[in-house]
Design a protein around this motif. Sequence first.
Motif, short mmCIF file in Angstrom:
data_model
loop_
_atom_site.label_atom_id
_atom_site.label_comp_id
_atom_site.label_asym_id
_atom_site.label_seq_id
_atom_site.Cartn_x
_atom_site.Cartn_y
_atom_site.Cartn_z
N THR A 32 4.10 27.54 18.56
CA THR A 32 3.43 28.66 19.20
C THR A 32 2.88 28.27 20.57
O THR A 32 2.18 27.26 20.70
CB THR A 32 2.28 29.17 18.31
N LEU A 33 3.21 29.03 21.60
CA LEU A 33 2.75 28.90 22.99
C LEU A 33 3.52 27.86 23.81
O LEU A 33 3.40 27.85 25.04
CB LEU A 33 1.25 28.56 23.06
N VAL B 235 0.94 33.08 33.43
CA VAL B 235 1.66 31.94 33.99
C VAL B 235 2.95 32.38 34.69
O VAL B 235 3.27 31.90 35.78
CB VAL B 235 1.97 30.90 32.89
N LEU B 236 3.69 33.30 34.06
CA LEU B 236 5.01 33.67 34.57
C LEU B 236 5.04 34.99 35.30
O LEU B 236 6.06 35.35 35.88
CB LEU B 236 6.02 33.72 33.40
N ALA C 283 0.31 34.53 23.12
CA ALA C 283 1.50 34.08 23.84
C ALA C 283 1.89 35.08 24.92
O ALA C 283 2.31 34.70 26.01
CB ALA C 283 2.65 33.90 22.85
N ILE C 284 1.72 36.37 24.62
CA ILE C 284 2.07 37.40 25.62
C ILE C 284 1.10 37.34 26.80
O ILE C 284 1.51 37.44 27.97
CB ILE C 284 2.07 38.79 24.96
N ILE C 285 -0.19 37.18 26.52
CA ILE C 285 -1.18 37.07 27.60
C ILE C 285 -0.90 35.83 28.45
O ILE C 285 -0.94 35.88 29.69
CB ILE C 285 -2.61 37.02 27.03
#
Length: 383
Positions: A311-312, A131-132, A124-126
């Motif tokens: 998740t995600l 993306v952001l 999720a961090i990657i």
Amino acid sequence: MLIAGVFLAAYYAPFGNARVQGAILEAFEMLQEYARKHVLFCLVPAFFIAGGISVFISQASVMKYFGAQARKILSYSVASVSGAILAVCSCTVLPLFAGIYKRGAGIGPATAFLYSGPAVNVLAIILTARVLGWQIGLARALSAVIFSILIGLLMAFLFREEEMDKASAVMPETGEEERPLWKIGLYFLSMILILIFAAWGKPKESVGFWDAVYSVHWYLAGGFLVLLTLMLIFWFRKDELKEWTSSTWTFSKMILPLLFAGVLVAGLLMGRPATDAGLIPPRYISSLVGGNSIFANFFSAIVGALMYFATLTEVPILQGLIGSGMGQGPALALLLAGPALSLPNMIVIRSVMGTRKTLVFIGLVVVMATITGMLFGVIMGGA
């Protein structure tokens, strides 16, 4: 009061209103989506792990590493990075949290684990960074680890007298372990890997290693399931297996009904992510989280804490909100409060550690997410 509340809701609810009808349908569609995507391959393995903790992990071992008097460096270090290994959502972490807490873990390490399980998710961090932007991805990673430690330490401090009473009341088992430590370790490792690979989802954005694992994740989960089956046949007695399944069923009865009720309420109020079918339209939310004011960050943290994020899923949702004018600070506040909390999650936590501790835990997450969001917004040049 409950009977009267249900009666009044049934009597006065405007079921003829199209928005209300859509929200009710949305609540059940969200429950169906939750059941299809998360129960069999996330919650069921987690329940068996929790049952195994309560049966095969001695209370003395839990107290040694996670008890109120355990070495803080060890207990908080392990708890704060658990999410990097488990990669679970705010609901899947609940049986695991309940297992170690009921077994004697201190409130500090237990809540550090509760927060970090869903928050410190490597994939999720990657995905957030890709993306952001790398800035918000880095801020999310650092803040999540620091949050888990600070929240645990503050919970331990605020409830220190109660925790010391709990520790003194525990009578650790004595005697030698019936089974070698490496066998217990392999037994739990196999279940954790089944949970990880069975729940391994395909990210919306291509991420090389995770895409490769996704292509073979069922084979990996099946292989570890076979390994677990062989261990159960050759290493465990029938009475032990019966006790394990009984403990697993106890956790399931305690958690699942509350979880399903919470999912229904969350779906009714806010609908599924990226839909406009709940009672509260998303456009109202996006209009309140622009800029970098205290209110925008606080409101974003509150909404994130109440919404359920698989998740995600938080990343594409935030991508849309940022495109609609959401500030960088409120975006980080939602990322820090959202994955670790949800309305279903809160309901279950209360049944495990009581109303007062639950409210303090929620308050710490929301306040810290708000402050961190504001600081990040200032760094990023937010108004």
